[in-house]
Write a protein that holds these residues in place. Sequence first.
Motif, PDB file in Angstrom:
ATOM      1  N   GLY A 257      17.807   6.366  -5.908  1.00 34.07           N
ATOM      2  CA  GLY A 257      17.300   7.295  -6.899  1.00 34.07           C
ATOM      3  C   GLY A 257      15.793   7.212  -7.054  1.00 34.07           C
ATOM      4  N   ILE A 258      15.291   7.995  -7.996  1.00 28.50           N
ATOM      5  CA  ILE A 258      13.867   8.024  -8.284  1.00 28.50           C
ATOM      6  C   ILE A 258      13.562   6.820  -9.151  1.00 28.50           C
ATOM      7  CG2 ILE A 258      11.989   9.365  -9.280  1.00 28.50           C
ATOM      8  CD1 ILE A 258      13.781  11.838  -8.890  1.00 28.50           C
ATOM      9  N   ARG A 259      12.902   5.842  -8.576  1.00 27.22           N
ATOM     10  CA  ARG A 259      12.791   4.567  -9.252  1.00 27.22           C
ATOM     11  C   ARG A 259      11.397   4.301  -9.811  1.00 27.22           C
ATOM     12  NH1 ARG A 259      14.292  -0.111  -6.110  1.00 27.22           N
ATOM     13  NH2 ARG A 259      14.647  -0.992  -8.160  1.00 27.22           N
ATOM     14  N   GLY A 260      10.351   4.698  -9.102  1.00 29.53           N
ATOM     15  CA  GLY A 260       9.010   4.429  -9.580  1.00 29.53           C
ATOM     16  C   GLY A 260       8.646   2.962  -9.573  1.00 29.53           C
TER      17      GLY A 260
ATOM     18  N   LEU B 200       0.830  -1.201   0.000  1.00 25.06           N
ATOM     19  CA  LEU B 200       0.000   0.000   0.000  1.00 25.06           C
ATOM     20  C   LEU B 200       0.866   1.253   0.000  1.00 25.06           C
ATOM     21  CD1 LEU B 200      -2.691   1.444   0.100  1.00 25.06           C
ATOM     22  CD2 LEU B 200      -2.711   1.143   2.584  1.00 25.06           C
ATOM     23  N   HIS B 201       1.876   1.288   0.868  1.00 24.88           N
ATOM     24  CA  HIS B 201       2.722   2.481   0.919  1.00 24.88           C
ATOM     25  C   HIS B 201       3.461   2.688  -0.388  1.00 24.88           C
ATOM     26  CE1 HIS B 201       6.388   4.846   1.968  1.00 24.88           C
ATOM     27  NE2 HIS B 201       5.453   5.602   2.503  1.00 24.88           N
ATOM     28  N   ALA B 202       3.970   1.620  -0.992  1.00 22.41           N
ATOM     29  CA  ALA B 202       4.666   1.762  -2.272  1.00 22.41           C
ATOM     30  C   ALA B 202       3.733   2.330  -3.335  1.00 22.41           C
ATOM     31  CB  ALA B 202       5.218   0.407  -2.715  1.00 22.41           C
ATOM     32  N   ALA B 203       2.477   1.875  -3.336  1.00 26.09           N
ATOM     33  CA  ALA B 203       1.532   2.307  -4.359  1.00 26.09           C
ATOM     34  C   ALA B 203       1.185   3.779  -4.253  1.00 26.09           C
ATOM     35  CB  ALA B 203       0.258   1.467  -4.274  1.00 26.09           C
ATOM     36  N   VAL B 204       1.143   4.323  -3.036  1.00 28.37           N
ATOM     37  CA  VAL B 204       0.732   5.724  -2.883  1.00 28.37           C
ATOM     38  C   VAL B 204       1.911   6.672  -2.678  1.00 28.37           C
ATOM     39  CG1 VAL B 204      -1.536   5.080  -1.988  1.00 28.37           C
ATOM     40  CG2 VAL B 204       0.344   5.489  -0.386  1.00 28.37           C
ATOM     41  N   ASN B 205       3.121   6.125  -2.618  1.00 28.31           N
ATOM     42  CA  ASN B 205       4.274   6.991  -2.371  1.00 28.31           C
ATOM     43  C   ASN B 205       5.221   7.089  -3.556  1.00 28.31           C
ATOM     44  OD1 ASN B 205       6.209   8.463  -0.435  1.00 28.31           O
ATOM     45  ND2 ASN B 205       7.461   6.786  -1.208  1.00 28.31           N
ATOM     46  N   SER B 206       5.635   5.975  -4.112  1.00 28.84           N
ATOM     47  CA  SER B 206       6.779   5.976  -5.019  1.00 28.84           C
ATOM     48  C   SER B 206       6.522   6.627  -6.362  1.00 28.84           C
ATOM     49  CB  SER B 206       7.267   4.537  -5.227  1.00 28.84           C
ATOM     50  OG  SER B 206       7.668   3.972  -3.993  1.00 28.84           O
ATOM     51  N   GLY B 207       5.268   6.811  -6.748  1.00 31.79           N
ATOM     52  CA  GLY B 207       4.980   7.430  -8.034  1.00 31.79           C
ATOM     53  C   GLY B 207       4.783   8.924  -7.987  1.00 31.79           C
ATOM     54  N   GLN B 208       5.110   9.547  -6.866  1.00 34.15           N
ATOM     55  CA  GLN B 208       4.788  10.963  -6.728  1.00 34.15           C
ATOM     56  C   GLN B 208       5.562  11.857  -7.693  1.00 34.15           C
ATOM     57  OE1 GLN B 208       3.731  12.551  -2.720  1.00 34.15           O
ATOM     58  NE2 GLN B 208       4.678  10.676  -1.987  1.00 34.15           N
ATOM     59  N   TYR B 209       6.841  11.553  -7.900  1.00 35.12           N
ATOM     60  CA  TYR B 209       7.608  12.404  -8.803  1.00 35.12           C
ATOM     61  C   TYR B 209       7.088  12.271 -10.231  1.00 35.12           C
ATOM     62  CZ  TYR B 209      11.548  14.933 -10.805  1.00 35.12           C
ATOM     63  OH  TYR B 209      12.320  15.840 -11.457  1.00 35.12           O
ATOM     64  N   ALA B 210       6.695  11.071 -10.629  1.00 36.68           N
ATOM     65  CA  ALA B 210       6.203  10.862 -11.988  1.00 36.68           C
ATOM     66  C   ALA B 210       4.928  11.639 -12.259  1.00 36.68           C
ATOM     67  CB  ALA B 210       5.980   9.373 -12.232  1.00 36.68           C
TER      68      ALA B 210
ATOM     69  N   THR C 273       8.146  16.039  -3.732  1.00 36.03           N
ATOM     70  CA  THR C 273       7.868  14.766  -4.397  1.00 36.03           C
ATOM     71  C   THR C 273       9.148  14.078  -4.819  1.00 36.03           C
ATOM     72  OG1 THR C 273       7.586  15.859  -6.560  1.00 36.03           O
ATOM     73  CG2 THR C 273       5.609  15.528  -5.218  1.00 36.03           C
ATOM     74  N   GLU C 274      10.180  14.855  -5.139  1.00 37.37           N
ATOM     75  CA  GLU C 274      11.462  14.241  -5.484  1.00 37.37           C
ATOM     76  C   GLU C 274      12.021  13.487  -4.284  1.00 37.37           C
ATOM     77  OE1 GLU C 274      15.302  13.153  -5.758  1.00 37.37           O
ATOM     78  OE2 GLU C 274      14.802  14.806  -4.425  1.00 37.37           O
ATOM     79  N   VAL C 275      12.012  14.116  -3.119  1.00 35.82           N
ATOM     80  CA  VAL C 275      12.560  13.470  -1.925  1.00 35.82           C
ATOM     81  C   VAL C 275      11.729  12.246  -1.536  1.00 35.82           C
ATOM     82  CG1 VAL C 275      13.028  13.768   0.539  1.00 35.82           C
ATOM     83  CG2 VAL C 275      13.618  15.592  -1.064  1.00 35.82           C
ATOM     84  N   LEU C 276      10.400  12.364  -1.589  1.00 36.15           N
ATOM     85  CA  LEU C 276       9.541  11.264  -1.168  1.00 36.15           C
ATOM     86  C   LEU C 276       9.587  10.082  -2.136  1.00 36.15           C
ATOM     87  CD1 LEU C 276       6.362  13.158   0.115  1.00 36.15           C
ATOM     88  CD2 LEU C 276       8.210  12.171   1.454  1.00 36.15           C
ATOM     89  N   SER C 277       9.913  10.341  -3.396  1.00 38.90           N
ATOM     90  CA  SER C 277       9.974   9.258  -4.381  1.00 38.90           C
ATOM     91  C   SER C 277      11.350   8.644  -4.481  1.00 38.90           C
ATOM     92  CB  SER C 277       9.561   9.795  -5.770  1.00 38.90           C
ATOM     93  OG  SER C 277       8.260  10.332  -5.747  1.00 38.90           O
ATOM     94  N   HIS C 278      12.299   9.159  -3.710  1.00 38.12           N
ATOM     95  CA  HIS C 278      13.691   8.744  -3.830  1.00 38.12           C
ATOM     96  C   HIS C 278      13.967   7.540  -2.931  1.00 38.12           C
ATOM     97  CE1 HIS C 278      17.626  10.443  -5.351  1.00 38.12           C
ATOM     98  NE2 HIS C 278      18.015   9.413  -4.624  1.00 38.12           N
ATOM     99  N   HIS C 279      14.412   6.451  -3.514  1.00 38.24           N
ATOM    100  CA  HIS C 279      14.821   5.285  -2.729  1.00 38.24           C
ATOM    101  C   HIS C 279      16.292   5.428  -2.367  1.00 38.24           C
ATOM    102  CE1 HIS C 279      11.485   2.337  -4.198  1.00 38.24           C
ATOM    103  NE2 HIS C 279      11.052   3.572  -4.169  1.00 38.24           N
ATOM    104  N   THR C 280      16.613   5.203  -1.109  1.00 34.25           N
ATOM    105  CA  THR C 280      18.002   5.311  -0.686  1.00 34.25           C
ATOM    106  C   THR C 280      18.755   4.033  -1.021  1.00 34.25           C
ATOM    107  OG1 THR C 280      17.404   4.568   1.535  1.00 34.25           O
ATOM    108  CG2 THR C 280      17.496   6.946   1.146  1.00 34.25           C
ATOM    109  N   MET C 281      20.081   4.144  -0.999  1.00 34.94           N
ATOM    110  CA  MET C 281      20.918   3.010  -1.406  1.00 34.94           C
ATOM    111  C   MET C 281      20.785   1.817  -0.471  1.00 34.94           C
ATOM    112  SD  MET C 281      22.510   3.889  -4.208  1.00 34.94           S
ATOM    113  CE  MET C 281      23.983   2.898  -4.353  1.00 34.94           C
ATOM    114  N   ASP C 282      20.459   2.065   0.800  1.00 31.86           N
ATOM    115  CA  ASP C 282      20.378   0.946   1.741  1.00 31.86           C
ATOM    116  C   ASP C 282      18.943   0.441   1.922  1.00 31.86           C
ATOM    117  OD1 ASP C 282      19.206   2.942   3.236  1.00 31.86           O
ATOM    118  OD2 ASP C 282      20.426   2.619   5.026  1.00 31.86           O
ATOM    119  N   GLU C 283      18.059   0.794   0.986  1.00 31.01           N
ATOM    120  CA  GLU C 283      16.672   0.349   1.090  1.00 31.01           C
ATOM    121  C   GLU C 283      16.604  -1.174   1.040  1.00 31.01           C
ATOM    122  OE1 GLU C 283      13.651   0.801   2.354  1.00 31.01           O
ATOM    123  OE2 GLU C 283      13.569   2.669   1.202  1.00 31.01           O
ATOM    124  N   LEU C 284      15.743  -1.738   1.882  1.00 27.66           N
ATOM    125  CA  LEU C 284      15.494  -3.174   1.879  1.00 27.66           C
ATOM    126  C   LEU C 284      14.124  -3.419   1.252  1.00 27.66           C
ATOM    127  CD1 LEU C 284      16.761  -4.127   5.442  1.00 27.66           C
ATOM    128  CD2 LEU C 284      17.990  -4.289   3.266  1.00 27.66           C
TER     129      LEU C 284
END
Length: 843
Positions: free
Chosen positions: A831-834, A690-700, A752-763
């Motif tokens: 980075g911004i992955r979407g 759910l969080h991925a669906a409503v968060n990661s596409g914000q920059y797009a 939206t850039e910051v919120l859509s950005h996955h960090t390098m240590d993301e699991l």
Amino acid sequence: MAMNRYKQKIVGGEESWIKGVVVIVHDSGKSGPAKSVSLQFYSATELDHNSGKGKLSKKGKLEEWKRKKKSDGRTIIGSYKIKLKVEKGFGIPGAFLITNQYNHKFFLREAFFQTPNHSQIIHFDCNSWVYPINLTNDSHYLFFSNTSYIPSKTPSPLMELRKMELAKLRGDGRRETMEERERIYEYDYYNNDCIGNSQEQSTPIIGGSSSLPYPRRLRTLHPSNLDSSSEKMDIEKYIPADERMSHNKVKELASNSVEAALQFLIPTIKALNYQPNTTDHFKSFVELHCFFWAQKPSNLAKADIWTKLEVQKFLPQKLFQQILSQKHPFLYPLPQFLTENEHAWMDDDEFARQMLAGTNPVRITCLHNFPPESKTKVVSTIKASDIEHSLDGLTLQQAIVERRIFTLDHHDYLMPLLNRINSGDVFAYASRTLLFLRSDSTLKPLAIELSLPYSEAEGEEISWVYLPAAEGLEAALWQLAKAHVAANDSVYHQLISHWLHTHAVVEPFIIATRRQLSVMHPIYRLLNPHFKDTIHINSLFRTFLLKPDGIFEKILFSGKFSMELSSELYKEWRFDEHGLPADLLKRNMAVRDPDPGNPTGVRLIFPDYPYAEDGLEIWTAIKTWVKSFCSIFYKDDDSVHSDEELQAWWSEIRNVGHGDKPHESGWYEMATLSNLVEALTTLIWTATGLHAAVNSGQYAYASYPLNRPTLCHKFIPSEGTVEYAEFLSDPDKYYLETIPGKFETALAVALTEVLSHHTMDELYLGRSSYNWTDNAKARHSFSEFSKELKNIENRIEERNRDPNRKNRSGPAKIPYKLLLPDTSNFSPKGGIRGKGIPNSISI
């Protein structure tokens, strides 16, 4: 591989010795703890009748073995040997105490020890900070092995230790200040300490009342004596050390924020002569496009003096210098709306498609009755005659029976607040949008109704209905109506779908887990990966976005009423409707399916609903994994009902964490294994899919103000008014003066850039450390879960290539990848992955 090498080094020795390796991460500028750290073991099998705990060994000191500098250059991974003699008959180690007489804190990553009889290796997945003894009230830290037990199955030598450790984490609720090094979990409301900075900015307390209910958050008192290394971006709030993001993640998050500010925000502030509150509208669509196209890659080291001075206000000098030293250029991709189809925002089909596959695909509802049901006294003013000509030959009643009429409803919850919201420089309506499902599963907008309170005392409204048009003034009015709908949906998305329904509702579950479930509890081990960094990111969210005069107040039309609006919609929240199948049923987007071969129990009313179609596969995989895991430890319903820690956990979530809604019918009784599986699946889905669906596409989607404005500065003009004359003279200018101005756009884009950005240590979902549990059955089930996620990923990619699934991409040509698990590549990526489903709400 490294673990296997360690194991080979510790095998052998006499029966009366415990040998092992302890892995510690510490600052590279320090000599390392080594002999300043001692360990004592508790037996899991032999009871000391005097203490009521397991037999306690004598102390043994660590001896340095090998060191390796991490790639960040700042920290060292130190592997330390220990050899500790124990009396014969000591048994199997089940826990250990670690005492730090070193002058600095260190991060205890893991440890593993050979049992005295050489029969097995005992693993400890620690992942915790250990502070010097002279800075803590306790002389030691206690860690349990990776063997999980429900309370009734706990070995008697560990039972008292289990209870003591939990009691320490709960605190006493009377502390006025707490330090970072303490591990105390207490609840609090959303009060001035949380989201306000001064008496001038005081806000009503959100939570603790029937009028303003809200989930609880972690009590974050100001520490009395700040460590000099504390980051400014933490705003000096107490967060237990184990809940804090890693230094590298803090650095990367700060760097992302700085880069976004440099590229979008600070140049705009400069252009506005340092007056951020100035409403400086774009003069033309060309100028708006140039706002994005003209952002050139640059290096912070080359930024002008003014920019550096502005950035330094927000960051400590040490962190700022680290960002300056980065070699990579600041390069952001253009929003996909500009790279693929810059006119897609005007397209009615794209406007509708985003309700199924955009950043907020969780609000659209299939309509069962016409006119739309309303809690207010006034029904919809949309007439059947307005829309029946657009129903492909069907009557309105026939279309409803065939489940082909849909609504995006932002009406009832907004009406009570609109008079106050519209007292400032924003102009907001409540909206209802009707849509028709074509035979190819695409949606066609039928009508938009915009409403305002006419007489608040009598509950009267005044409404306007706008119909689709392709040209002329009617088309321009239609585009304005869509902008107001998009603003409604943007605010609902940020405050409800994103913040409330993921970040805020999950936080009480985390607190209750820390307070009521031992780290030995199997449910603790199951949930812990899905709580990583959430407490910390929520604290930052409250500090920067939700506070008075914060970012949300500047860019959302709800302004200073944002938290009140969020509270109003929390009244409608039910945990049992938060799972995906239940949510789809509630919104009439699916029907119950009695087919025993369908594990979701629901069937979508039309297949090409990307969020739901992909989401149901993820949901099923999670539920299958959760059921398999729980069945290892709970053999029947009675074992669930009699689990005292589990029952205390669930009771505290209901009665304290979500204490404003304890008696409502949305809570499972937690009396059966199926109750437990459903609750845990819902929780894990919320923190992941759910969080991925409503968060990661914000920059797009949301970075482009023409597509997702967050506020409007003008109402739609009525004939005979001065505003209507302005509109007639230049409809484009009127539109640009309606949507957010340059500063508001710059702030929204940076956010939206910051919120859509996955960090390098993301699991990511489906990944874990090898030794997270010693249970072989659990590890096997998790492996099967990971394989299934890979299969799902392949099926999603196949659906995205199917030209008959028009909602997968649409006029914007943005394939739906937000629910790609991303199991295919295990290398670190940022980075911004979407795409990709993070394991937790970590941004």
